[in-house]
Design a protein around this motif. Structure first.
Motif, PDB file in Angstrom:
ATOM      1  N   UNK A   1       3.828   5.688   0.804  1.00  0.00           N
ATOM      2  CA  UNK A   1       4.355   4.561   0.021  1.00  0.00           C
ATOM      3  C   UNK A   1       3.586   4.415  -1.293  1.00  0.00           C
ATOM      4  N   UNK A   2       2.269   4.579  -1.275  1.00  0.00           N
ATOM      5  CA  UNK A   2       1.482   4.320  -2.481  1.00  0.00           C
ATOM      6  C   UNK A   2       1.696   5.389  -3.542  1.00  0.00           C
ATOM      7  N   UNK A   3       1.679   6.652  -3.130  1.00  0.00           N
ATOM      8  CA  UNK A   3       1.843   7.738  -4.105  1.00  0.00           C
ATOM      9  C   UNK A   3       3.241   7.732  -4.695  1.00  0.00           C
ATOM     10  N   UNK A   4       4.245   7.532  -3.837  1.00  0.00           N
ATOM     11  CA  UNK A   4       5.637   7.510  -4.306  1.00  0.00           C
ATOM     12  C   UNK A   4       5.843   6.314  -5.234  1.00  0.00           C
ATOM     13  N   UNK A   5       5.331   5.165  -4.820  1.00  0.00           N
ATOM     14  CA  UNK A   5       5.495   3.933  -5.610  1.00  0.00           C
ATOM     15  C   UNK A   5       4.820   4.057  -6.965  1.00  0.00           C
ATOM     16  N   UNK A   6       3.637   4.614  -6.978  1.00  0.00           N
ATOM     17  CA  UNK A   6       2.895   4.727  -8.239  1.00  0.00           C
ATOM     18  C   UNK A   6       3.717   5.515  -9.249  1.00  0.00           C
ATOM     19  N   UNK A   7       4.307   6.621  -8.797  1.00  0.00           N
ATOM     20  CA  UNK A   7       5.130   7.425  -9.713  1.00  0.00           C
ATOM     21  C   UNK A   7       6.369   6.642 -10.138  1.00  0.00           C
ATOM     22  N   UNK A   8       7.063   6.042  -9.172  1.00  0.00           N
ATOM     23  CA  UNK A   8       8.322   5.352  -9.496  1.00  0.00           C
ATOM     24  C   UNK A   8       8.085   4.174 -10.435  1.00  0.00           C
ATOM     25  N   UNK A   9       6.999   3.434 -10.201  1.00  0.00           N
ATOM     26  CA  UNK A   9       6.722   2.268 -11.067  1.00  0.00           C
ATOM     27  C   UNK A   9       6.335   2.702 -12.477  1.00  0.00           C
ATOM     28  N   UNK A  24       4.084   5.125  16.823  1.00  0.00           N
ATOM     29  CA  UNK A  24       2.990   5.988  16.371  1.00  0.00           C
ATOM     30  C   UNK A  24       3.157   6.311  14.888  1.00  0.00           C
ATOM     31  N   UNK A  25       2.074   6.206  14.149  1.00  0.00           N
ATOM     32  CA  UNK A  25       2.093   6.586  12.727  1.00  0.00           C
ATOM     33  C   UNK A  25       2.322   5.416  11.801  1.00  0.00           C
ATOM     34  N   UNK A  26       2.602   4.247  12.348  1.00  0.00           N
ATOM     35  CA  UNK A  26       2.889   3.061  11.526  1.00  0.00           C
ATOM     36  C   UNK A  26       1.799   2.024  11.735  1.00  0.00           C
ATOM     37  N   UNK A  27       1.336   1.410  10.618  1.00  0.00           N
ATOM     38  CA  UNK A  27       0.344   0.346  10.713  1.00  0.00           C
ATOM     39  C   UNK A  27      -1.040   0.879  11.032  1.00  0.00           C
ATOM     40  N   UNK A  28      -2.043  -0.037  11.042  1.00  0.00           N
ATOM     41  CA  UNK A  28      -3.414   0.386  11.298  1.00  0.00           C
ATOM     42  C   UNK A  28      -4.272  -0.817  11.652  1.00  0.00           C
ATOM     43  N   UNK A  29      -5.429  -0.527  12.313  1.00  0.00           N
ATOM     44  CA  UNK A  29      -6.375  -1.599  12.655  1.00  0.00           C
ATOM     45  C   UNK A  29      -7.545  -1.646  11.673  1.00  0.00           C
ATOM     46  N   UNK A  30      -7.424  -0.892  10.579  1.00  0.00           N
ATOM     47  CA  UNK A  30      -8.428  -0.937   9.515  1.00  0.00           C
ATOM     48  C   UNK A  30      -7.693  -0.786   8.177  1.00  0.00           C
ATOM     49  N   UNK A  31      -8.436  -0.904   7.072  1.00  0.00           N
ATOM     50  CA  UNK A  31      -7.783  -0.813   5.759  1.00  0.00           C
ATOM     51  C   UNK A  31      -8.045   0.571   5.165  1.00  0.00           C
ATOM     52  N   UNK A  32      -7.007   1.407   5.097  1.00  0.00           N
ATOM     53  CA  UNK A  32      -7.209   2.759   4.571  1.00  0.00           C
ATOM     54  C   UNK A  32      -7.320   2.741   3.042  1.00  0.00           C
ATOM     55  N   UNK A  33      -8.269   3.485   2.504  1.00  0.00           N
ATOM     56  CA  UNK A  33      -8.371   3.539   1.033  1.00  0.00           C
ATOM     57  C   UNK A  33      -7.244   4.378   0.427  1.00  0.00           C
ATOM     58  N   UNK A  34      -6.529   5.126   1.258  1.00  0.00           N
ATOM     59  CA  UNK A  34      -5.369   5.884   0.741  1.00  0.00           C
ATOM     60  C   UNK A  34      -4.218   4.944   0.367  1.00  0.00           C
ATOM     61  N   UNK A  35      -4.293   3.686   0.794  1.00  0.00           N
ATOM     62  CA  UNK A  35      -3.232   2.713   0.450  1.00  0.00           C
ATOM     63  C   UNK A  35      -3.590   1.980  -0.835  1.00  0.00           C
TER      64      UNK A  35
END
Ligand code: PMP
Length: 345
Positions: free
Chosen positions: A191-199, A237-248
């Motif tokens: 979501x972040x990489x795609x959004x950054x380009x689109x925005x 599986x693969x959705x959400x997280x219990x920590x904050x990823x810096x990739x987001x």
């Protein structure tokens, strides 16, 4: 173009990316606007994770961190593991994956089939426990030299892979007409990489994230705080997280909506019988989230929405596509066979 069938390919890696966008025709009838899905199951490893595996390995090669015979390490039993194992096999690297004992035997067998060495680690220990898969992976990385550790939740190259591929593809495929992107957030790379380009192309494009009940991402986006009360176990599986990823990159996401295990599973099955698309659990989550966002008034008749469907359904046969599993979860409680039949008509 990777998906031009007249091209001859030296190996599967040149087939990664350039996945199609496909119009939704039936499931979306009650929604406002038009809806396309970015069909990531078309990647040779059947998921969007092929993109990050290839990009991170290519970068490591460019930076002189990998030479044939070296080792690639990651903590995953999911799609990323499969994609790394596939790329490692093709490029001549060893692949070691530290996986949780919660992973199904099917998944472990699949990774071994692709040539990976799999270390199964107890799931019921804290992340800082030396037996946890995080610590086992770190230790392997320290002791095996030379090796690289993919570390997808904290690796900016994960996000960059989507900035360089998924974003430009969607922009071109929609001829710049896209008004909304709907995407699941796990590491947040997609979501972040795609959004950054689109925005960068059009700052008015709205970026709508899908999170799971039991995950901290939505609340963190709204408050800037990690609320531990948000954390409980869930099935997707693969959705959400219990920590904050810096990739987001939370700054490029406009809004999150949370979805339930049950509604996402039922929606994945509905996608199969309405659109003929056999996709994974998070594709069901993304579609379910789209319905919720529509109900919240996010879309109108001029909306041109792209929903990312991250992977193929084949990895979920013993879960959401097993009637037994669905019954055991109580997910069939409110949907009768009659309603199931109605969906198909
Ligand atoms: N769906 C599936 C099936 C996944 O494996 C992942 C990756 N964890 C996602 C969605 C989310 O993608 P990302 O990690 O890029 O946020």
């Amino acid at each position: 173009m990777a998906n031009d069938y007249l091209n001859k390919h030296n190996n599967l890696l040149s087939l990664i990316g350039c996945t199609p966008i496909v119009k939704l025709n039936r499931i979306s009838q009650s929604l406002q606007g038009q809806y396309y899905v970015k069909y990531e199951a078309q990647n040779p490893g059947h998921s969007s994770k092929d993109r990050i595996a290839l990009h991170i390995i290519n970068k490591a090669e460019e930076d002189g961190l990998l030479k044939p015979g070296d080792t690639i390490i990651e903590t995953t039993s999911g799609n990323t593991g499969f994609s790394i194992a596939m790329a490692a096999t093709i490029k001549g690297y060893k692949c070691i994956l530290a996986v949780s004992s919660k992973s199904s035997q099917d998944k472990i067998d699949l990774l071994k089939t692709m040539g990976a060495e799999v270390h199964v680690c107890p799931s019921d220990v804290a992340p800082e426990d030396p037996r946890s898969y995080y610590e086992v992976a770190k230790k392997l990385h320290q002791t095996i030299k030379p090796s690289i550790y993919i570390n997808q939740y904290f690796n900016a190259l994960n996000t960059e892979a989507h900035y360089l591929s998924t974003g430009p593809e969607i922009w071109k495929q929609t001829e710049g007409k896209i008004t909304h992107l709907v995407a699941c957030s796990g590491t947040g790379g997609t979501i972040s990489g795609t959004a950054r380009y689109l925005k960068e192309q059009n700052p008015n494009i709205k970026i709508l994230g899908i999170d799971a009940y039991g995950s901290v991402l939505k609340k963190y986006h709204e408050t800037g705080e990690l609320d531990e009360n948000e954390i409980y176990s869930y099935k997707i599986e693969g959705l959400g997280k219990n920590l904050i990823p810096t990739a987001t990159d939370f700054n490029v996401i406009d809004k999150f909506t949370k979805v339930t295990d049950k509604e996402s599973a039922l929606m994945a099955r509905k996608i199969a019988v309405t659109e003929g698309m056999f996709v994974g659990y998070t594709s069901g989550a993304a579609m379910q989230g789209t319905f919720q966002l529509n109900a919240e008034g996010e879309f109108n008749q001029n909306s041109y929405v792209v929903i990312i469907f991250p992977d193929h359904g084949s990895r979920y046969m013993s879960k959401i596509y097993s009637d037994e599993w669905m019954k055991a979860q109580g997910f069939f409680d409110t949907v009768s066979n009659k309603e199931d039949k109605k969906i198909k008509e």
